[in-house]
Design a protein around this motif. Structure first.
Motif, PDB file in Angstrom:
ATOM      1  N   ALA A 141       0.693  -1.200  -0.001  1.00  0.00           N
ATOM      2  CA  ALA A 141       0.150   0.058  -0.196  1.00  0.00           C
ATOM      3  C   ALA A 141       0.810   1.367   0.055  1.00  0.00           C
ATOM      4  CB  ALA A 141      -1.034  -0.027   1.055  1.00  0.00           C
ATOM      5  N   ALA A 142       2.042   1.223   0.529  1.00  0.00           N
ATOM      6  CA  ALA A 142       2.852   2.311   0.737  1.00  0.00           C
ATOM      7  C   ALA A 142       3.569   2.561  -0.809  1.00  0.00           C
ATOM      8  CB  ALA A 142       4.040   2.213   1.928  1.00  0.00           C
ATOM      9  N   TRP A 143       3.502   1.782  -1.644  1.00  0.00           N
ATOM     10  CA  TRP A 143       4.294   2.037  -2.844  1.00  0.00           C
ATOM     11  C   TRP A 143       3.344   2.877  -3.966  1.00  0.00           C
ATOM     12  CZ3 TRP A 143       9.146   0.555  -4.242  1.00  0.00           C
ATOM     13  CH2 TRP A 143      10.023  -0.193  -3.270  1.00  0.00           C
ATOM     14  N   TYR A 144       2.038   3.390  -3.586  1.00  0.00           N
ATOM     15  CA  TYR A 144       1.553   3.790  -4.656  1.00  0.00           C
ATOM     16  C   TYR A 144       1.954   5.093  -5.560  1.00  0.00           C
ATOM     17  CZ  TYR A 144      -2.874   5.583  -7.027  1.00  0.00           C
ATOM     18  OH  TYR A 144      -3.810   6.150  -7.953  1.00  0.00           O
ATOM     19  N   THR A 145       2.710   6.036  -4.834  1.00  0.00           N
ATOM     20  CA  THR A 145       3.390   6.969  -5.467  1.00  0.00           C
ATOM     21  C   THR A 145       4.478   6.494  -6.435  1.00  0.00           C
ATOM     22  OG1 THR A 145       2.699   8.547  -3.763  1.00  0.00           O
ATOM     23  CG2 THR A 145       4.560   9.194  -5.176  1.00  0.00           C
ATOM     24  N   THR A 157      -3.530  12.920 -13.008  1.00  0.00           N
ATOM     25  CA  THR A 157      -4.669  12.125 -13.300  1.00  0.00           C
ATOM     26  C   THR A 157      -4.125  10.837 -14.161  1.00  0.00           C
ATOM     27  OG1 THR A 157      -6.293  14.081 -13.641  1.00  0.00           O
ATOM     28  CG2 THR A 157      -6.740  11.869 -15.110  1.00  0.00           C
ATOM     29  N   THR A 158      -3.342  10.890 -15.264  1.00  0.00           N
ATOM     30  CA  THR A 158      -2.750   9.784 -16.167  1.00  0.00           C
ATOM     31  C   THR A 158      -2.096   8.934 -15.197  1.00  0.00           C
ATOM     32  OG1 THR A 158      -2.973  11.030 -18.116  1.00  0.00           O
ATOM     33  CG2 THR A 158      -1.765   8.771 -18.140  1.00  0.00           C
ATOM     34  N   ALA A 159      -1.423   9.629 -14.069  1.00  0.00           N
ATOM     35  CA  ALA A 159      -0.374   8.967 -13.303  1.00  0.00           C
ATOM     36  C   ALA A 159      -1.288   7.942 -12.425  1.00  0.00           C
ATOM     37  CB  ALA A 159       0.567   9.710 -12.430  1.00  0.00           C
ATOM     38  N   ARG A 160      -2.328   8.549 -11.930  1.00  0.00           N
ATOM     39  CA  ARG A 160      -3.306   7.796 -11.144  1.00  0.00           C
ATOM     40  C   ARG A 160      -3.914   6.608 -11.730  1.00  0.00           C
ATOM     41  NH1 ARG A 160      -7.772  10.005  -6.455  1.00  0.00           N
ATOM     42  NH2 ARG A 160      -8.333   7.779  -6.072  1.00  0.00           N
ATOM     43  N   LEU A 161      -4.147   6.886 -13.172  1.00  0.00           N
ATOM     44  CA  LEU A 161      -4.820   5.742 -13.909  1.00  0.00           C
ATOM     45  C   LEU A 161      -3.957   4.407 -13.931  1.00  0.00           C
ATOM     46  CD1 LEU A 161      -6.908   4.737 -16.066  1.00  0.00           C
ATOM     47  CD2 LEU A 161      -5.622   6.150 -17.731  1.00  0.00           C
ATOM     48  N   TYR A 162      -2.609   4.738 -14.158  1.00  0.00           N
ATOM     49  CA  TYR A 162      -1.537   3.968 -14.083  1.00  0.00           C
ATOM     50  C   TYR A 162      -1.510   2.783 -13.008  1.00  0.00           C
ATOM     51  CZ  TYR A 162       2.746   1.481 -14.922  1.00  0.00           C
ATOM     52  OH  TYR A 162       4.027   0.544 -15.004  1.00  0.00           O
ATOM     53  N   ALA A 163      -1.331   3.695 -11.755  1.00  0.00           N
ATOM     54  CA  ALA A 163      -1.004   2.931 -10.440  1.00  0.00           C
ATOM     55  C   ALA A 163      -2.560   2.428 -10.213  1.00  0.00           C
ATOM     56  CB  ALA A 163      -0.814   4.304  -9.538  1.00  0.00           C
ATOM     57  N   ASP A 164      -3.585   2.887 -10.450  1.00  0.00           N
ATOM     58  CA  ASP A 164      -4.981   2.529 -10.065  1.00  0.00           C
ATOM     59  C   ASP A 164      -5.157   0.826 -10.872  1.00  0.00           C
ATOM     60  OD1 ASP A 164      -5.674   4.306  -8.355  1.00  0.00           O
ATOM     61  OD2 ASP A 164      -6.997   5.116  -9.677  1.00  0.00           O
ATOM     62  N   THR A 165      -4.591   0.852 -12.075  1.00  0.00           N
ATOM     63  CA  THR A 165      -4.425  -0.502 -12.866  1.00  0.00           C
ATOM     64  C   THR A 165      -3.558  -1.220 -12.266  1.00  0.00           C
ATOM     65  OG1 THR A 165      -4.871   0.994 -14.919  1.00  0.00           O
ATOM     66  CG2 THR A 165      -3.924  -1.258 -15.080  1.00  0.00           C
ATOM     67  N   VAL A 166      -2.722  -1.016 -11.632  1.00  0.00           N
ATOM     68  CA  VAL A 166      -1.670  -1.952 -10.973  1.00  0.00           C
ATOM     69  C   VAL A 166      -2.290  -2.472  -9.675  1.00  0.00           C
ATOM     70  CG1 VAL A 166       0.415  -2.276  -9.646  1.00  0.00           C
ATOM     71  CG2 VAL A 166       0.485  -1.150 -11.718  1.00  0.00           C
ATOM     72  N   PRO A 193      -4.439   1.249  -1.281  1.00  0.00           N
ATOM     73  CA  PRO A 193      -3.379   2.127  -1.281  1.00  0.00           C
ATOM     74  C   PRO A 193      -3.222   3.500  -0.720  1.00  0.00           C
ATOM     75  CG  PRO A 193      -4.399   2.280  -3.580  1.00  0.00           C
ATOM     76  CD  PRO A 193      -5.002   1.311  -2.494  1.00  0.00           C
ATOM     77  N   GLU A 194      -2.023   3.873  -0.352  1.00  0.00           N
ATOM     78  CA  GLU A 194      -2.030   5.420   0.345  1.00  0.00           C
ATOM     79  C   GLU A 194      -1.581   6.315  -0.969  1.00  0.00           C
ATOM     80  OE1 GLU A 194       1.443   4.797   2.943  1.00  0.00           O
ATOM     81  OE2 GLU A 194       0.212   3.224   4.286  1.00  0.00           O
ATOM     82  N   LEU A 195      -2.675   7.030  -1.217  1.00  0.00           N
ATOM     83  CA  LEU A 195      -2.616   7.846  -2.428  1.00  0.00           C
ATOM     84  C   LEU A 195      -1.459   8.912  -2.229  1.00  0.00           C
ATOM     85  CD1 LEU A 195      -6.468   7.907  -3.384  1.00  0.00           C
ATOM     86  CD2 LEU A 195      -4.513   6.328  -3.998  1.00  0.00           C
ATOM     87  N   GLY A 196      -1.332   9.352  -1.177  1.00  0.00           N
ATOM     88  CA  GLY A 196      -0.286  10.543  -0.866  1.00  0.00           C
ATOM     89  C   GLY A 196      -0.810  11.789  -1.646  1.00  0.00           C
ATOM     90  N   THR A 197       0.146  12.268  -2.277  1.00  0.00           N
ATOM     91  CA  THR A 197      -0.241  13.589  -3.417  1.00  0.00           C
ATOM     92  C   THR A 197      -1.111  13.175  -4.390  1.00  0.00           C
ATOM     93  OG1 THR A 197       1.816  13.010  -4.824  1.00  0.00           O
ATOM     94  CG2 THR A 197       2.138  14.395  -2.640  1.00  0.00           C
ATOM     95  N   TYR A 198      -1.454  11.974  -4.769  1.00  0.00           N
ATOM     96  CA  TYR A 198      -2.301  11.889  -5.894  1.00  0.00           C
ATOM     97  C   TYR A 198      -3.799  11.621  -5.386  1.00  0.00           C
ATOM     98  CZ  TYR A 198       1.735  10.869  -8.742  1.00  0.00           C
ATOM     99  OH  TYR A 198       2.930  10.862  -9.207  1.00  0.00           O
ATOM    100  N   ALA A 199      -3.960  11.945  -4.106  1.00  0.00           N
ATOM    101  CA  ALA A 199      -5.454  11.829  -3.479  1.00  0.00           C
ATOM    102  C   ALA A 199      -6.244  12.935  -4.007  1.00  0.00           C
ATOM    103  CB  ALA A 199      -5.328  11.929  -2.094  1.00  0.00           C
ATOM    104  N   ASP A 200      -5.748  13.908  -4.469  1.00  0.00           N
ATOM    105  CA  ASP A 200      -6.444  15.155  -5.126  1.00  0.00           C
ATOM    106  C   ASP A 200      -6.573  14.925  -6.639  1.00  0.00           C
ATOM    107  OD1 ASP A 200      -6.934  16.178  -2.483  1.00  0.00           O
ATOM    108  OD2 ASP A 200      -5.055  17.282  -2.835  1.00  0.00           O
ATOM    109  N   ALA A 201      -6.116  14.026  -7.112  1.00  0.00           N
ATOM    110  CA  ALA A 201      -5.975  13.882  -8.627  1.00  0.00           C
ATOM    111  C   ALA A 201      -7.361  13.380  -8.875  1.00  0.00           C
ATOM    112  CB  ALA A 201      -4.784  13.022  -9.195  1.00  0.00           C
TER     113      ALA A 201
END
Length: 367
Positions: A141-145, A157-166, A193-201
């Motif tokens: 969960a800590a590896w999301y970023t 937004t696209t970075a989050r799309l990539y990570a969400d797929t994984v 996952p811990e979304l970190g800075t991507y939580a707002d994306a």
């Protein structure tokens, strides 16, 4: 698949739903690790040596290539091997892998064991930059970023799309059968996952041209504003790469290629990247009068061409033919290889044209 630029002429382009994804989690691919180990052994060794969760490493590779090295051929975005190591001005995972492991770039491109090891090294370097300690690194969960950055997207937004797929793959599980008869498995795991800075994306906004699609604009240097001819043709492409990776590539100014739409394999999700009224660079001499639709996958692997993808793409093509008065026949709905002046082979012989056209014409219900 979009071709590379040619001199003096602007060129061409080339959170998965759990239920849809589950149907796709048995795949075959030719990847084989070098030395005395299987691909599964290579994942275990690389994970242990670099302190990366093994299942996370497998999920990244599966999301990129379904663990298929494609005989060392690069993807649309210039990525190599089962882990899709890339060396472009904006995304340098191949170069970082060489620096972190000391392995030659040629080995990282073509040797599956080296490729997996290189990806693990890149992820560990990113984890170190993020300040993850040993306890953090043991928790997927800590590896999301770190995963989001590995994908090389140019926007959150696209970075989050990539990570969400994984992470969707981790939740669903993976059972990949390779050509040598070995398997690589990941048991389903309820990872939040811990979304970190991507939580707002948030998710991409909706498309104005095709409301079911998301809108993620390509970089302005990868297409031309406006058109010089009326729209009269729809061109079918295959990305030679992943959905999120292709979106990221069209947002990279180094690409000099784009498509109007990209369709995902597992669930038929659609992203528009160039407005219909503008000229995407996807079919060379055919750019001016056509709309290009990219489909996630590889021309030599029919497993990417899912029923859901066919139906989603056909619904889009029906919309386009209605909107622009395009005849629903094979003279006006073409494969990339059929557009005059092109040297590409996509969508290739594994694309089921009869089924696709039956969906487009309405002989088979698309919904």
């Amino acid at each position: 698949m979009p071709p590379r630029p040619v001199p003096l002429r602007r060129p061409c382009a080339a959170a998965l739903a759990g239920a849809a994804l589950a149907a796709l989690l048995t795949a075959a691919g030719p990847a084989a690790a070098s030395g005395d180990g299987t691909v599964g052994t290579a994942f275990a060794r690389a994970a242990a040596d670099f302190g990366v969760p093994r299942d996370l490493l497998v999920a990244i590779g599966y999301g990129e290539t379904r663990l298929d090295d494609h005989d060392g051929l690069p993807s649309l975005a210039g990525g190599y091997g089962v882990m899709h190591l890339v060396d472009t001005p904006a995304h340098r995972t191949l170069r970082t892998a060489a620096e972190e492991t000391g392995l030659p770039a040629a080995d990282l491109r073509r040797d599956t064991g080296a490729n997996i090891r290189g990806a693990a090294a890149v992820l560990r370097a990113e984890a170190d930059r993020l300040g993850l300690d040993a306890a953090d690194r043991a928790d997927p969960a800590a590896w999301y970023t770190a995963v989001a950055r590995y994908g090389g997207a140019g926007d959150d937004t696209t970075a989050r799309l990539y990570a969400d797929t994984v992470y969707a793959l981790l939740r669903t599980g993976i059972h990949a059968v390779l050509d040598d008869g070995t398997t690589v498995d990941v048991d389903p795991s309820a990872v939040t996952p811990e979304l970190g800075t991507y939580a707002d994306a948030g998710p991409a906004p909706g498309s104005e041209d095709y409301p079911p699609a998301h809108w993620a604009p390509a970089h302005p240097e990868n297409y031309a504003a406006g058109r010089t001819e009326p729209i009269s043709v729809v061109v079918i492409h295959v990305t030679q790469g992943s959905y999120a990776g292709s979106i990221a590539w069209f947002q990279d100014p180094a690409a000099e290629v784009s498509a109007h739409y990209v369709v995902r394999s597992a669930d038929g999700d659609v992203t528009q990247m160039v407005r219909d009224a503008d000229t995407a660079w996807h079919a060379r001499d055919g750019n001016a009068y056509s709309i290009g639709i990219e489909h996630e996958g590889w021309v030599d692997d029919a497993a990417w061409f899912t029923d859901t993808m066919y139906r989603s793409s056909a619904a889009l093509t029906r919309h386009l033919t209605d909107r622009y008065g395009i005849p629903r026949d094979r003279r006006h709905i073409l494969g990339h290889a059929e557009v005059p002046g092109n040297d590409h082979t996509d969508p290739g012989p594994l694309w089921d044209w009869d089924f696709y056209m039956s969906l487009v014409t309405g002989d088979t219900p698309a919904a």
